[in-house]
Structures are given as C-alpha cells and as structure tokens.
Design an enzyme around this catalytic site. Structure first.
Site, PDB file in Angstrom:
ATOM      1  CE  LYS A   1      39.313  45.203  51.824  1.00  0.00           C
ATOM      2  NZ  LYS A   1      39.488  46.529  51.285  1.00  0.00           N
TER       3      LYS A   1
ATOM      4  CE1 TYR B   1      37.009  43.162  47.216  1.00  0.00           C
ATOM      5  CE2 TYR B   1      37.606  44.121  45.107  1.00  0.00           C
ATOM      6  CZ  TYR B   1      37.843  43.941  46.450  1.00  0.00           C
ATOM      7  OH  TYR B   1      38.925  44.517  47.027  1.00  0.00           O
TER       8      TYR B   1
ATOM      9  CE1 TYR C   1      39.503  47.927  54.863  1.00  0.00           C
ATOM     10  CE2 TYR C   1      38.838  50.232  54.675  1.00  0.00           C
ATOM     11  CZ  TYR C   1      38.947  48.967  54.130  1.00  0.00           C
ATOM     12  OH  TYR C   1      38.508  48.751  52.840  1.00  0.00           O
TER      13      TYR C   1
ATOM     14  CB  VAL D   1      39.482  51.370  44.336  1.00  0.00           C
ATOM     15  CG1 VAL D   1      38.315  50.420  44.393  1.00  0.00           C
ATOM     16  CG2 VAL D   1      39.846  51.906  45.703  1.00  0.00           C
TER      17      VAL D   1
ATOM     18  CB  SER E   1      41.280  46.242  48.233  1.00  0.00           C
ATOM     19  OG  SER E   1      40.179  46.915  48.758  1.00  0.00           O
TER      20      SER E   1
HETATM   21  O1  DON Z   1      37.555  50.829  51.740  1.00  0.00           O
HETATM   22  C1  DON Z   1      37.589  51.187  50.562  1.00  0.00           C
HETATM   23  O2  DON Z   1      36.559  51.385  49.923  1.00  0.00           O
HETATM   24  C2  DON Z   1      38.933  51.370  49.907  1.00  0.00           C
HETATM   25  N1  DON Z   1      39.884  51.894  50.864  1.00  0.00           N
HETATM   26  C3  DON Z   1      39.462  50.086  49.351  1.00  0.00           C
HETATM   27  C4  DON Z   1      38.536  49.432  48.364  1.00  0.00           C
HETATM   28  C5  DON Z   1      39.223  48.649  47.307  1.00  0.00           C
HETATM   29  O3  DON Z   1      40.371  48.852  46.976  1.00  0.00           O
HETATM   30  C6  DON Z   1      38.392  47.680  46.560  1.00  0.00           C
HETATM   31  N2  DON Z   1      39.174  47.080  45.492  1.00  0.00           N
HETATM   32  N3  DON Z   1      39.028  46.848  44.365  1.00  0.00           N
END
Ligand code: DON
Length: 304
Positions: free
Chosen positions: A66, A240, A188, A258, A63
C-alpha cells in the site's frame, strides 16, 4: 554503533520470547508458511547492511504494498486525490466496513484496505498498464527486476476477497470507485501478492529514509515533501487500530502486512524490515513488533 551486535542481541532475545500469534489463514495460501520463519534486515544510509535469519527469503508483502501504491499515486497526481481518501487514523481493523457507511464512502486513509482500493482505482484511471507499471516501480526502487508476484497467493486471495468486494461495492454506491469493481479488485490483489525478502524491502524503503532518493545513485524517485507526507501517514496509520501502540513502543514510521512483514524507517538514518508470520489479534507481526521495539531501545534512538 555496532549494529550487527545489536541485531544479534535481538535475535537471541527473540528466541526466548513466547509467541502466541497466529499465521494469517483467511487467505488460505498464507496459512502454509512456517510460523518459525524469522528474519531481519537493517540498511543504514551511512554504514551498509546488517541482518540475521531468513532475511533473504521472499514472503508475501501484502499491505506493505500500500505504501508503493500511495507513492505512485502521489507521483502521478500530486495532491488532487486527497478528496477521495483522507489522511486520518481509522482506529478500526484494516478491513472494516463500518466507517465507510457514515463517512459517505471516503476511506479514512490510504493504508486501510478501503483506502488502498481507492488508490488502485485511481492508478487504473491514470496508468496504461497498471500491473506492469506497478511492478516496474518496485523494480526501479529496488534495482532488482526479478521481483514478481506469487501466483498461488494471488489466486488464493482472489477466491476469498469477499470483504474487499463489499468495500468496493459500498464505495461505488457513493461514487468513489470509477472503474469496474472486478478490475480494481484484481489490481489491488495483485499488488498484495508481490513477494519480496526483508533485504529487498529494506532497499525499497530506503527512498523513505533518504528524502525520496535512491541510495545507490541519488535518483530522486519522489520529492522530499511527498516523502515527508508518506512517512507521516505511515506513522499515524501504518498499523490500523494498533498505530498508537506501534508509535508508543517503536517510535518509527512503518507499515505491516498480514504475510508477517513490517518495514519501518528512521528518516536520515536507516530502513529496517522484519519478517515473522504469526500475527497478533490486530493483524500485525507479534515478534516483528517486538524486534523493532528492541532495535529502538538498544540503539537508544527513534524519531522521538
Ligand atoms: O486485502 C487484504 O486483506 C490483504 N491482501 C492485505 C491485508 C493486510 O496485509 C493487512 N495488514 N496487516
């Protein structure tokens, strides 16, 4: 300020910290990473680089990408798209569907999954070669064209993107996704699969610490006003349902992923990144948050 001594202190503090976090496993490929990896990199505007540990090893930025997507959308479209994605903290998990239903398919902000999916949809509409253009942007801000995606992570996430597909379908039912769902999901997921080291990410994030300019040659990548806005969204929405906690403990704008990475900036001073894969229950790197809390405590300054 002796930054290397401060980082050495953080490293030894971390070695004594019990860690109860868990490496992300909902993307199976991420579960293969050793929970013991740890690295930190501090890139100061006036005094260079300081680091420890696995700070030159690439990991999945997830993420954190983003922030780059939002930067590209703001460059291409100015403010026009903010009617399709808001700038309010969500207070909900990063992949939550709940708010979207009663807020008519408008995501709370660009840093939750729903918001980044809308940004991806916008970039697909605006760019000729979205994947290539995205990677070119990362190459431009890092001045490093060896950075690329990890194909195993990309494939692994594609095979289990059920929640992101649900978010896209729900938003499309409200008319807030214009392109083909499969194409948006693919783009994405590609962004999330980019692999970078702490050192490379710190260089990339230097533009947010340096009023939108690349440090090496002063190239203006994004305007100071847009940089201010991106940093504001990182401050309020970068973690978040733990954005308040991160502000409270660390006091810097930042963004987590993540894969266990966190990138943060002290505008006018530095960009800092940390990588430790075990995540706390909110999906943010447990030791990463601790390391950054120690940094702003030991240096005695944050943005507050
Ligand atoms: O879309 C997802 O769930 C993952 N590719 C990215 C989520 C993420 O990194 C949330 N961060 N803490």
């Amino acid at each position: 300020m002796d930054y290397q001594q401060i980082l050495d202190t953080i490293k030894s503090d971390l070695s004594l910290m019990p860690c109860t976090g868990k490496v992300a496993s909902y993307i199976p490929e991420l579960a293969k990473i050793s929970p013991k990896k740890i690295g930190m990199h501090l890139h100061c505007i006036n005094s260079g680089h300081y680091s420890f540990g696995d700070n030159e090893e690439r990991f999945s930025i997830q993420s954190i990408s983003k922030v780059f997507g939002l930067t590209m959308a703001m460059s291409v479209l100015n403010d026009k798209f903010f009617e399709r994605v808001d700038v309010e903290p969500s207070g909900d998990p990063f992949n939550s569907l709940i708010q979207l239903e009663y807020e008519n398919g408008i995501p709370r902000n660009p840093f939750i999954n729903a918001g980044a999916l809308v940004i991806s949809d916008i970039l697909i509409s605006e760019l000729k070669n979205p994947k290539k253009d995205f990677l070119d942007f990362v190459h431009k801000i890092t001045e490093n064209d060896t950075i690329t995606i990890n194909p195993e992570v990309f494939k692994s996430e594609k095979e289990c993107s059920f929640r992101n597909a649900a978010l896209l379908n729900l938003m499309k039912s409200f008319g807030n996704i214009k392109n083909d769902i499969e194409e948006v999901l693919d783009f994405y997921t590609y962004q999330c699969a980019i692999a970078m080291s702490c050192k490379e990410l710190a260089t990339a994030f230097m533009i947010y610490a340096n009023s939108g300019k690349r440090l090496s040659n002063g190239d203006q990548i994004i305007s100071p006003q847009k940089t201010k806005r991106i940093n504001a969204i990182m401050q309020t929405c970068g973690f978040y349902d733990e954005a308040g906690e991160f502000s409270f403990r660390v006091g810097l704008p930042g963004k987590s992923g993540v894969g266990g990475g966190i990138a943060a900036v002290h505008p006018g001073h530095y960009a800092v990144t940390v990588w430790s894969p075990p995540l706390n229950p909110k999906g943010n790197s447990e030791l990463g948050m601790y390391a950054l809390e120690r940094l702003t405590t030991l240096t005695g300054f944050s943005i507050f």
